[in-house]
Design a protein around this motif. Structure first.
Motif, PDB file in Angstrom:
ATOM      1  N   PHE A 108      15.735   5.916  40.583  1.00 33.63           N
ATOM      2  CA  PHE A 108      16.829   6.868  40.410  1.00 33.63           C
ATOM      3  C   PHE A 108      17.860   6.711  41.518  1.00 33.63           C
ATOM      4  CE2 PHE A 108      18.614  10.907  41.803  1.00 33.63           C
ATOM      5  CZ  PHE A 108      19.434  11.179  40.717  1.00 33.63           C
ATOM      6  N   PHE A 109      17.404   6.575  42.763  1.00 35.24           N
ATOM      7  CA  PHE A 109      18.332   6.394  43.877  1.00 35.24           C
ATOM      8  C   PHE A 109      19.142   5.107  43.707  1.00 35.24           C
ATOM      9  CE2 PHE A 109      15.752   9.442  46.352  1.00 35.24           C
ATOM     10  CZ  PHE A 109      16.778  10.220  46.847  1.00 35.24           C
ATOM     11  N   ILE A 110      18.465   4.038  43.321  1.00 36.31           N
ATOM     12  CA  ILE A 110      19.157   2.763  43.147  1.00 36.31           C
ATOM     13  C   ILE A 110      20.201   2.864  42.041  1.00 36.31           C
ATOM     14  CG2 ILE A 110      18.844   0.352  42.488  1.00 36.31           C
ATOM     15  CD1 ILE A 110      16.028   0.554  43.841  1.00 36.31           C
ATOM     16  N   LEU A 111      19.802   3.432  40.908  1.00 38.31           N
ATOM     17  CA  LEU A 111      20.740   3.553  39.786  1.00 38.31           C
ATOM     18  C   LEU A 111      21.881   4.520  40.094  1.00 38.31           C
ATOM     19  CD1 LEU A 111      18.364   3.522  36.696  1.00 38.31           C
ATOM     20  CD2 LEU A 111      19.861   1.700  37.523  1.00 38.31           C
ATOM     21  N   ALA A 112      21.604   5.584  40.822  1.00 38.09           N
ATOM     22  CA  ALA A 112      22.664   6.521  41.202  1.00 38.09           C
ATOM     23  C   ALA A 112      23.658   5.857  42.144  1.00 38.09           C
ATOM     24  CB  ALA A 112      22.076   7.770  41.843  1.00 38.09           C
ATOM     25  N   GLY A 113      23.194   4.906  42.946  1.00 37.26           N
ATOM     26  CA  GLY A 113      24.101   4.183  43.818  1.00 37.26           C
ATOM     27  C   GLY A 113      24.891   3.124  43.084  1.00 37.26           C
ATOM     28  N   ILE A 114      24.279   2.494  42.085  1.00 40.01           N
ATOM     29  CA  ILE A 114      24.967   1.430  41.341  1.00 40.01           C
ATOM     30  C   ILE A 114      25.928   2.009  40.318  1.00 40.01           C
ATOM     31  CG2 ILE A 114      24.613  -0.455  39.705  1.00 40.01           C
ATOM     32  CD1 ILE A 114      21.969  -1.032  41.150  1.00 40.01           C
ATOM     33  N   ILE A 115      25.465   3.005  39.562  1.00 45.14           N
ATOM     34  CA  ILE A 115      26.263   3.578  38.465  1.00 45.14           C
ATOM     35  C   ILE A 115      26.606   5.016  38.831  1.00 45.14           C
ATOM     36  CG2 ILE A 115      26.338   4.061  35.993  1.00 45.14           C
ATOM     37  CD1 ILE A 115      23.976   2.029  35.755  1.00 45.14           C
ATOM     38  N   PRO A 116      27.835   5.266  39.240  1.00 46.67           N
ATOM     39  CA  PRO A 116      28.207   6.627  39.649  1.00 46.67           C
ATOM     40  C   PRO A 116      28.060   7.661  38.532  1.00 46.67           C
ATOM     41  CG  PRO A 116      29.878   5.050  40.321  1.00 46.67           C
ATOM     42  CD  PRO A 116      28.919   4.322  39.446  1.00 46.67           C
ATOM     43  N   ALA A 117      28.168   7.236  37.270  1.00 44.93           N
ATOM     44  CA  ALA A 117      28.025   8.190  36.167  1.00 44.93           C
ATOM     45  C   ALA A 117      26.611   8.750  36.096  1.00 44.93           C
ATOM     46  CB  ALA A 117      28.381   7.511  34.845  1.00 44.93           C
ATOM     47  N   LEU A 118      25.634   8.024  36.621  1.00 46.16           N
ATOM     48  CA  LEU A 118      24.249   8.504  36.612  1.00 46.16           C
ATOM     49  C   LEU A 118      23.970   9.503  37.716  1.00 46.16           C
ATOM     50  CD1 LEU A 118      22.196   5.311  35.824  1.00 46.16           C
ATOM     51  CD2 LEU A 118      22.781   7.172  34.298  1.00 46.16           C
ATOM     52  N   SER A 119      24.929   9.733  38.568  1.00 39.17           N
ATOM     53  CA  SER A 119      24.707  10.682  39.658  1.00 39.17           C
ATOM     54  C   SER A 119      24.922  12.112  39.193  1.00 39.17           C
ATOM     55  CB  SER A 119      25.628  10.362  40.833  1.00 39.17           C
ATOM     56  OG  SER A 119      26.970  10.537  40.442  1.00 39.17           O
ATOM     57  N   PHE A 120      25.076  12.309  37.877  1.00 42.57           N
ATOM     58  CA  PHE A 120      25.198  13.646  37.283  1.00 42.57           C
ATOM     59  C   PHE A 120      26.279  14.458  37.992  1.00 42.57           C
ATOM     60  CE2 PHE A 120      21.767  12.821  34.593  1.00 42.57           C
ATOM     61  CZ  PHE A 120      20.756  12.264  35.318  1.00 42.57           C
ATOM     62  N   CYS A 121      27.508  14.023  37.785  1.00 42.27           N
ATOM     63  CA  CYS A 121      28.677  14.699  38.369  1.00 42.27           C
ATOM     64  C   CYS A 121      28.615  14.691  39.892  1.00 42.27           C
ATOM     65  CB  CYS A 121      28.828  16.106  37.833  1.00 42.27           C
ATOM     66  SG  CYS A 121      29.034  16.177  36.057  1.00 42.27           S
ATOM     67  N   THR A 122      28.132  13.614  40.420  1.00 46.38           N
ATOM     68  CA  THR A 122      28.049  13.360  41.866  1.00 46.38           C
ATOM     69  C   THR A 122      27.239  14.410  42.624  1.00 46.38           C
ATOM     70  OG1 THR A 122      30.128  14.462  42.400  1.00 46.38           O
ATOM     71  CG2 THR A 122      30.254  12.126  41.842  1.00 46.38           C
ATOM     72  N   TRP A 123      26.219  14.984  41.984  1.00 49.53           N
ATOM     73  CA  TRP A 123      25.378  15.932  42.720  1.00 49.53           C
ATOM     74  C   TRP A 123      24.596  15.218  43.809  1.00 49.53           C
ATOM     75  CZ3 TRP A 123      20.154  15.871  43.456  1.00 49.53           C
ATOM     76  CH2 TRP A 123      19.412  15.037  42.614  1.00 49.53           C
ATOM     77  N   THR A 124      24.284  13.949  43.551  1.00 47.72           N
ATOM     78  CA  THR A 124      23.561  13.183  44.560  1.00 47.72           C
ATOM     79  C   THR A 124      24.411  13.015  45.805  1.00 47.72           C
ATOM     80  OG1 THR A 124      22.480  11.992  42.782  1.00 47.72           O
ATOM     81  CG2 THR A 124      22.307  11.051  44.976  1.00 47.72           C
ATOM     82  N   PHE A 125      25.706  12.768  45.592  1.00 51.16           N
ATOM     83  CA  PHE A 125      26.591  12.589  46.737  1.00 51.16           C
ATOM     84  C   PHE A 125      26.849  13.908  47.444  1.00 51.16           C
ATOM     85  CE2 PHE A 125      27.932   9.025  43.889  1.00 51.16           C
ATOM     86  CZ  PHE A 125      27.304   8.039  44.630  1.00 51.16           C
ATOM     87  N   ALA A 126      26.753  15.002  46.726  1.00 55.44           N
ATOM     88  CA  ALA A 126      26.907  16.310  47.367  1.00 55.44           C
ATOM     89  C   ALA A 126      25.719  16.596  48.279  1.00 55.44           C
ATOM     90  CB  ALA A 126      27.059  17.403  46.323  1.00 55.44           C
ATOM     91  N   VAL A 127      24.538  16.185  47.844  1.00 57.76           N
ATOM     92  CA  VAL A 127      23.354  16.375  48.674  1.00 57.76           C
ATOM     93  C   VAL A 127      23.445  15.504  49.922  1.00 57.76           C
ATOM     94  CG1 VAL A 127      20.860  16.026  48.780  1.00 57.76           C
ATOM     95  CG2 VAL A 127      21.891  17.030  46.744  1.00 57.76           C
ATOM     96  N   PHE A 128      23.911  14.274  49.733  1.00 57.19           N
ATOM     97  CA  PHE A 128      24.034  13.335  50.838  1.00 57.19           C
ATOM     98  C   PHE A 128      25.474  13.284  51.338  1.00 57.19           C
ATOM     99  CE2 PHE A 128      20.363  11.579  48.540  1.00 57.19           C
ATOM    100  CZ  PHE A 128      19.454  11.550  49.573  1.00 57.19           C
ATOM    101  N   SER A 129      26.125  14.436  51.508  1.00 60.30           N
ATOM    102  CA  SER A 129      27.558  14.443  51.807  1.00 60.30           C
ATOM    103  C   SER A 129      27.881  14.045  53.234  1.00 60.30           C
ATOM    104  CB  SER A 129      28.155  15.817  51.502  1.00 60.30           C
ATOM    105  OG  SER A 129      27.504  16.796  52.268  1.00 60.30           O
TER     106      SER A 129
END
Length: 126
Positions: free
Chosen positions: A44-65
């Motif tokens: 999941f982490f790898i795919l969220a980093g490769i495909i931004p659309a998989l980050s579910f509206c960038t919630w992953t980036f909000a956690v790791f802001s």
């Protein structure tokens, strides 16, 4: 932090988590179920980093802001990983102890049967 750096960090963290899970499994510190869960989590982490659309509206980036949140989140994930290793090791030890108790019970029954044959008394009389 720029989003590209965050994406690279997510990919690297996912790869490191995947490698740690595989090494722990090879060292018999992680059971198969936990290995599968951690590999899926790393994927999941790898795919969220490769495909931004998989980050579910960038919630992953909000956690790791920010750097502090990234470090705290990484330590939390690693802490949970170590807990799953400890649970796996204890589960293996529990299984081994159960097998040893079963073997000791079988040996006890065999000795009691042999003693009964030699003395001619029932198990309750012994």
């Amino acid at each position: 932090m720029p989003p590209i750096i965050l994406r690279i960090i997510l990919i690297v963290f996912g790869i490191l988590l995947f490698v740690c899970a595989m090494l722990s499994y090879a060292g018999k510190k992680l059971k198969e179920g936990f290995l599968l869960g951690w590999c899926l989590f790393a994927l999941f982490f790898i795919l969220a980093g490769i495909i931004p659309a998989l980050s579910f509206c960038t919630w992953t980036f909000a956690v790791f802001s920010g750097p502090a949140q990234m470090i705290l989140s990484a330590f939390l994930v690693l802490f949970l990983f170590k807990i799953s290793e400890y649970v796996s090791v204890l589960s293996r030890k529990n299984q081994e102890l159960a097998m040893q108790v079963s073997l000791l019970n079988q040996e006890n029954e065999r000795i009691l049967t042999e003693l009964q044959q030699l003395t001619g008394k029932n198990k309750t009389e012994l």
